[in-house]
Design a protein around this motif. Structure first.
Motif, PDB file in Angstrom:
ATOM      1  N   TYR A 138      26.408  40.381   0.772  1.00  0.00           N
ATOM      2  CA  TYR A 138      26.122  40.004  -0.623  1.00  0.00           C
ATOM      3  C   TYR A 138      26.931  40.878  -1.586  1.00  0.00           C
ATOM      4  N   LEU A 139      26.939  42.187  -1.321  1.00  0.00           N
ATOM      5  CA  LEU A 139      27.696  43.101  -2.180  1.00  0.00           C
ATOM      6  C   LEU A 139      29.195  42.849  -2.071  1.00  0.00           C
ATOM      7  N   PHE A 223      17.680  34.873   0.358  1.00  0.00           N
ATOM      8  CA  PHE A 223      18.189  35.120  -0.997  1.00  0.00           C
ATOM      9  C   PHE A 223      19.660  35.521  -0.956  1.00  0.00           C
ATOM     10  N   SER A 224      19.998  36.472  -0.077  1.00  0.00           N
ATOM     11  CA  SER A 224      21.386  36.935   0.031  1.00  0.00           C
ATOM     12  C   SER A 224      22.300  35.811   0.494  1.00  0.00           C
ATOM     13  N   SER A 225      21.850  35.061   1.490  1.00  0.00           N
ATOM     14  CA  SER A 225      22.675  33.986   2.037  1.00  0.00           C
ATOM     15  C   SER A 225      22.914  32.889   1.004  1.00  0.00           C
ATOM     16  N   LYS A 248      34.957  34.013   8.201  1.00  0.00           N
ATOM     17  CA  LYS A 248      34.658  34.317   9.597  1.00  0.00           C
ATOM     18  C   LYS A 248      33.649  35.447   9.715  1.00  0.00           C
ATOM     19  N   ALA A 249      33.769  36.466   8.874  1.00  0.00           N
ATOM     20  CA  ALA A 249      32.805  37.562   8.906  1.00  0.00           C
ATOM     21  C   ALA A 249      31.410  37.074   8.529  1.00  0.00           C
ATOM     22  N   THR A 250      31.341  36.187   7.546  1.00  0.00           N
ATOM     23  CA  THR A 250      30.055  35.646   7.125  1.00  0.00           C
ATOM     24  C   THR A 250      29.459  34.748   8.202  1.00  0.00           C
ATOM     25  N   VAL A 251      30.299  33.986   8.894  1.00  0.00           N
ATOM     26  CA  VAL A 251      29.809  33.132   9.990  1.00  0.00           C
ATOM     27  C   VAL A 251      29.184  33.980  11.092  1.00  0.00           C
ATOM     28  N   SER A 255      25.373  33.734  12.313  1.00  0.00           N
ATOM     29  CA  SER A 255      25.097  33.424  13.712  1.00  0.00           C
ATOM     30  C   SER A 255      24.108  34.413  14.312  1.00  0.00           C
ATOM     31  N   VAL A 256      24.317  35.703  14.047  1.00  0.00           N
ATOM     32  CA  VAL A 256      23.408  36.732  14.553  1.00  0.00           C
ATOM     33  C   VAL A 256      22.019  36.551  13.956  1.00  0.00           C
ATOM     34  N   THR A 257      21.956  36.256  12.663  1.00  0.00           N
ATOM     35  CA  THR A 257      20.667  36.070  11.997  1.00  0.00           C
ATOM     36  C   THR A 257      19.951  34.828  12.534  1.00  0.00           C
TER      37      THR A 257
END
Length: 373
Positions: A138-139, A223-225, A248-251, A255-257
């Motif tokens: 988010y940041l 909220f962050s997503s 890609k970093a966000t994916v 995926s982990v979440t």
């Protein structure tokens, strides 16, 4: 017996002790079919799950430690998640052996408390590590200009330390109530959560597990997503392109979440249903068998999360794969350099030896020449 102990059928469930029917010293809440499953099918599955998960998480931690580059904030959190999963999987063999021995716990009271508290510590540490990863994304993607200074590796390391302390503190109530009880009827020692029937401590613990351990962090992640998705969409509309690395970093984070929610969500649902039985919203006698089986199955699905996480790093983590490739290339180059050094030394040594031999022959020839003349 006015106050009956609540005993979990599965030794590995420190969070939810009333999902089995309460029983006195002479009764057992396990059917013949379920006994066959727990003593024949589940133990080898747990051993395979534990061994593969330990190898996968060891590989992830080794990559983060061996690679010479400084870890990013996201990688610090991912390594913290891998460490939590590793510790959880270390306790699985104890649970498997207990199942093989008909739920007998021969390892003593201290290991009963320690091993069965690891799952709670892992749960709280994992979910709030995912919260910190979501906040970091988010940041990085939404508050890039105003809050970028918060994305420092020192802050990430401090946050990880605080998360471990938080997980330890939240697991203390279960650690206190976790005890070994000897059953004189069958001469077996059980590692159980010794809550009195309808105990306020148990009710408080389960509400804390649902609210603090699941609903609150999930709300923060959502909220962050949501803000990240909206920010990326606006950036794509305004600039006409999207940073593929950020995507890609966000994916990977999503995926982990998602894997965590899929694995731990069913267990949280059965914990909530058990709480409804305790406050008599649901009929405990009617739901008892369903909660027994449901909590068993959901518990194993939950610990499966610790084994599958490293696979996500490999298949979804672009930067992680780059680190693995860099380590491989570096080791290969070192081996080549070592081989070349050995070859060069061999050539030089051969050259020197041959030169000395030639010098000796020349000197001997000159001596013979002057002697003859």
């Amino acid at each position: 017996m006015e106050q009956m102990m609540q005993v979990t059928v599965a030794t590995l469930l420190p969070e939810n002790s009333s999902t089995s029917s309460p029983f006195g010293p002479s009764t057992a809440p396990v059917s013949a079919e379920w006994d066959l499953i727990t003593t024949t099918i589940l133990p080898p599955c747990i051993f395979i799950l534990s061994l593969s998960g330990l190898l996968f998480n060891t590989f992830v931690l080794a990559v983060f430690l061996i690679h010479k580059d400084r870890l990013t904030v996201a990688e610090i959190y991912l390594s913290n998640l891998a460490l939590a999963d590793f510790l959880l999987l270390c306790g699985l063999p104890f649970w498997a052996m207990s199942l093989l021995n008909n739920f007998d716990w021969p390892y003593g009271d201290a290991l009963c408390k320690l091993v069965n508290s690891i799952i709670l510590i892992n749960f709280y540490t994992s979910i709030y590590t995912l919260v910190m990863i979501s906040i970091d994304r988010y940041l990085a993607l939404v508050k890039t200009m105003t809050a970028g200074w918060l994305r420092r590796t020192l802050y990430a390391k401090v946050a990880c330390f605080v998360l471990w302390i938080l997980g330890l503190l939240l697991s203390v109530p279960a650690m206190i109530h976790r005890q070994t009880i000897f059953n004189e009827e069958n001469e077996l020692t059980y590692c159980i959560l010794n809550y009195d029937h309808g105990s306020f401590s148990k009710l408080t613990h389960q509400i804390l597990l649902n609210l603090v351990g699941f609903i609150l962090p999930v709300l923060i992640i959502v909220f962050s997503s949501g803000n990240i998705i909206r920010s990326l969409a606006q950036r794509r509309e305004n600039m006409g392109f999207q940073d593929i690395n950020d995507t890609k970093a966000t994916v990977l984070v999503y995926s982990v979440t998602a894997l965590f929610l899929l694995c731990w969500g069913p267990f949280q649902i059965f914990t909530f249903l058990d709480t409804l039985c305790d406050i008599q919203v649901l009929d405990e006698e009617l739901w008892s068998h369903t909660l027994d089986i449901g909590t068993q199955v959901s518990a194993y699905i939950a610990v499966l999360n610790s084994t599958l996480n490293p696979l996500l790093y490999v298949f979804s983590g672009q930067y992680f794969r780059r680190k693995v490739s860099a380590i491989y290339r570096r080791n290969r180059n070192q081996r080549r350099g070592s081989d070349m050094t050995i070859y060069q030394r061999s050539v030089v040594s051969t050259y020197i030896n041959r030169t000395d031999q030639i010098k000796a022959v020349v000197i001997q020839t000159f001596k013979q020449f002057f002697h003859d003349t």
